[in-house]
Write an enzyme that holds these catalytic residues in place. Structure first.
Site, PDB file in Angstrom:
ATOM      1  N   TYR A 113       0.800  -1.224   0.000  1.00 25.46           N
ATOM      2  CA  TYR A 113       0.000   0.000   0.000  1.00 25.46           C
ATOM      3  C   TYR A 113       0.832   1.272   0.000  1.00 25.46           C
ATOM      4  CZ  TYR A 113      -0.168  -0.294   5.275  1.00 25.46           C
ATOM      5  OH  TYR A 113       0.091  -0.388   6.609  1.00 25.46           O
ATOM      6  N   GLU A 114       0.160   2.366  -0.313  1.00 25.61           N
ATOM      7  CA  GLU A 114       0.777   3.678  -0.559  1.00 25.61           C
ATOM      8  C   GLU A 114       1.729   3.642  -1.749  1.00 25.61           C
ATOM      9  OE1 GLU A 114      -0.712   5.868   0.769  1.00 25.61           O
ATOM     10  OE2 GLU A 114      -1.589   4.844   2.481  1.00 25.61           O
ATOM     11  N   GLY A 115       1.409   2.831  -2.731  1.00 31.36           N
ATOM     12  CA  GLY A 115       2.260   2.664  -3.907  1.00 31.36           C
ATOM     13  C   GLY A 115       3.136   1.448  -3.719  1.00 31.36           C
TER      14      GLY A 115
END
Length: 595
Positions: free
Chosen positions: A439-441
């Site tokens: 997550y978050e890229g």
């Protein structure tokens, strides 16, 4: 098994390595002298060990519950722990004093955040998401919005989220469909569905402030037509208190592999009232403040879980009796020796420790740079620090989570079969840490961001400054160094990074696939260079203390762990350079139908 906060390690980093007292003339640092900061660290350790860690396992077992009225009940103890967190002022550590914060530097909050996330990663995400919302609101909010929302967010009375992802739209935000329609009074009607919204609904703040990406009718296609809106669960009344219930709800909870104590929600917006942050069609620009904050926080989370898993593995290895040392019994009066006598167990524990301690120094360095980016004495200093933070954020996020996973995996291996059961904490740490690489890229996206955006940004200014700093440190330390092995290792690793950078410049521009294929290995090479720099600085300070006659075993231990880094981790740099230079042909020649 009990969590142990890394207080002594942070003391060494603050006082010996980074010498944070030297910045006492800068805004915020005057109240962050060593004595004050270490008093805060001791209280942080007590709070995270005694209040937060006890709810970690129970939170994992119970998870969150979606009620019939679409509210969410967090696991038992979470609400009470959150109340204790806010009452003690922990959420306000680095908050702007203008809005009720304590104004301490970011590096102090980073240390507390690692302890909080290590004690309970799922719990630590609730205030962590709010910090991101604060950063976006600070960057893009009007003065009126800041005055209304920031005091309550900083105090923890209200919480925040970030809403990017949609069912058809993850990394590629150009496909975003959530729409915004002006109401004619300065507000907007927000309609759409968002998924995987951490802390999207819960029962321990009186309001939740959602930051939602949406598209105005007639906006330009792609990411250039995205705006950012603040959409509160309860619309503030004339007195700034939660008023009318907004037209949004949690439509479902994700059933996840880990971080069960955090409510990961499907959020539905049905003409919910929202308020524009910044200018129309410039939402992504503001959201990046929040995303960078979150990416730093995810790197921290990976490190924190790794540390917690290592603490558990160390305790298990000391207690577990199994077999005899190859060189003869070390516990002759007992039925067997502890598994610490076995070199391979020591390999896993010591490599893990070298990664965690090097990563913690890296994290602290970047958090200190983020402080200097705001309050350094001159514009040149602020610009250099800001450039460095921007360059290193994808490395922090991806490298530290990759190594956090490795440490957690080895911690489970040390536990043996016990680690695969739910009677020991290793399995929870393994389940919790895995999301940090996604997550978050995803980490692959971070590698592409590093190679495709951060390296060439502003004509390569940040990279050139980074390499120049490493070169200057080597030049200053090389002659007569008290830790020559570390300086040589740093010099050699930096040379490999430079070699890899030149290869990217020569091969990546003409063949983007070549740059993409080597991007992850390049990011690891970058991470190894950063941690080699950190270990050189740590070893120098530890050796100086030993040479001065210190009998504190901490410094001798630090040097022994550092040797493991040099001998068993840093050689990976050669492999990463070879792999990235292999190019993309081997990866791209297989036809799609051959998969």
């Amino acid at each position: 098994m009990a969590y142990q906060a890394p207080v002594r390690d942070y003391q060494f980093l603050f006082e010996n390595v980074f010498k944070t007292d030297q910045y006492s003339n800068l805004k915020g640092f005057a109240d962050a002298d060593s004595a004050t900061v270490m008093a805060i660290m001791e209280e942080a350790a007590k709070f995270t060990e005694e209040v937060v860690h006890p709810i970690n396992i129970t939170g994992d077992k119970e998870g969150c519950v979606l009620n019939a009225d679409k509210t969410v009940t967090a696991p038992k103890g979470y609400k009470e722990a959150y109340k204790a967190l806010t009452e003690a002022g922990w959420t306000a550590l680095s908050g702007d004093p203008q809005y009720g914060g304590q104004g301490l530097p970011h590096f102090v909050n980073t240390a507390f955040s690692e302890m909080l996330s290590g004690a309970s990663s799922a719990f630590g995400m609730y205030p962590g998401l709010t910090e991101g919302a604060i950063s976006a609101l600070t960057a893009g909010g009007t003065q009126e919005q800041k005055d209304l929302y920031l005091p309550k967010l900083i105090s923890g009375e209200w919480s925040g989220t970030m809403n990017l992802t949609e069912p058809h739209c993850g990394t590629d935000l150009s496909l975003l469909r959530t729409k915004a329609v002006p109401n004619g009074d300065g507000s907007y009607r927000i309609t759409g569905q968002k998924i995987w919204i951490s802390a999207g609904e819960h029962d321990f703040t009186s309001n939740i402030c959602h930051l939602v990406l949406a598209r105005l009718e007639g906006a330009p296609a792609g990411v250039k037509g995205i705006s950012l809106f603040l959409v509160p669960k309860f619309i503030p009344d004339a007195d700034g208190n939660p008023g009318e219930r907004n037209k949004l709800e949690c439509a479902g909870l994700e059933h996840k592999m880990g971080i069960h104590g955090n409510s990961t929600c499907v959020m539905m917006y049905d003409e919910a009232k929202g308020f524009l942050l910044g200018q129309e069609n410039e939402g992504l620009k503001i959201m990046f403040y929040m995303m960078n904050n979150a990416r730093f926080g995810v790197g921290l989370q990976g490190l924190a879980i790794g540390h917690a898993a290592l603490v558990a593995a160390n305790q298990f290895a000391k207690d577990r009796l199994q077999g005899r040392a190859l060189t003869g019994p070390k516990n002759p009066t007992g039925p067997a020796d502890s598994i610490l006598v076995h070199p391979d167990v020591r390999r896993m524990l010591l490599e893990s420790r070298a990664l965690i301690e090097g990563g913690r120094a890296f994290l602290t360095w970047v958090s200190l740079l983020s402080d200097l980016a705001k309050v350094a004495e001159d514009e040149a200093g602020r610009e250099k620090a800001s450039d460095s933070v921007s360059l290193l954020i994808p490395v922090i996020k991806a490298y530290l989570t990759e190594k956090g996973l490795k440490v957690t995996q080895d911690a489970m291996q040390v536990h043996g079969g016990s680690g695969f059961t739910e009677h020991f904490p290793a399995s929870q740490y393994m389940r919790d840490v895995r999301i940090t690489l996604i997550y978050e890229g995803t980490n692959g996206v971070q590698a592409l961001d590093l190679v495709g955006r951060k390296l060439p940004s502003k004509g390569g200014r940040a990279l050139q400054a980074f390499l120049a700093e490493i070169d200057a440190y080597i030049a200053a330390e090389e002659a007569g160094s008290i830790v020559p092995a570390y300086i040589k290792a740093l010099k050699d690793t930096k040379a490999k990074l430079f070699d890899g950078t030149m290869w990217l410049m020569q091969n990546g521009m003409g063949n983007p696939d070549a740059a993409a294929a080597g991007s992850m290995d390049y990011l690891h090479l970058f991470g190894l260079t950063c941690t080699a720099y950190m270990w050189a600085r740590m070893a120098k300070e530890a050796q100086a203390e030993v040479s001065a006659g210190s009998t504190d075993p901490f410094f001798d231990t630090k040097l022994k762990v550092g040797r493991v880094f040099l001998e068993r981790i840093l050689p990976d740099a050669d492999a990463h350079l070879i792999k990235m230079k292999a190019g993309s042909e081997g990866l791209m020649e297989l036809a799609d139908d051959q998969f």
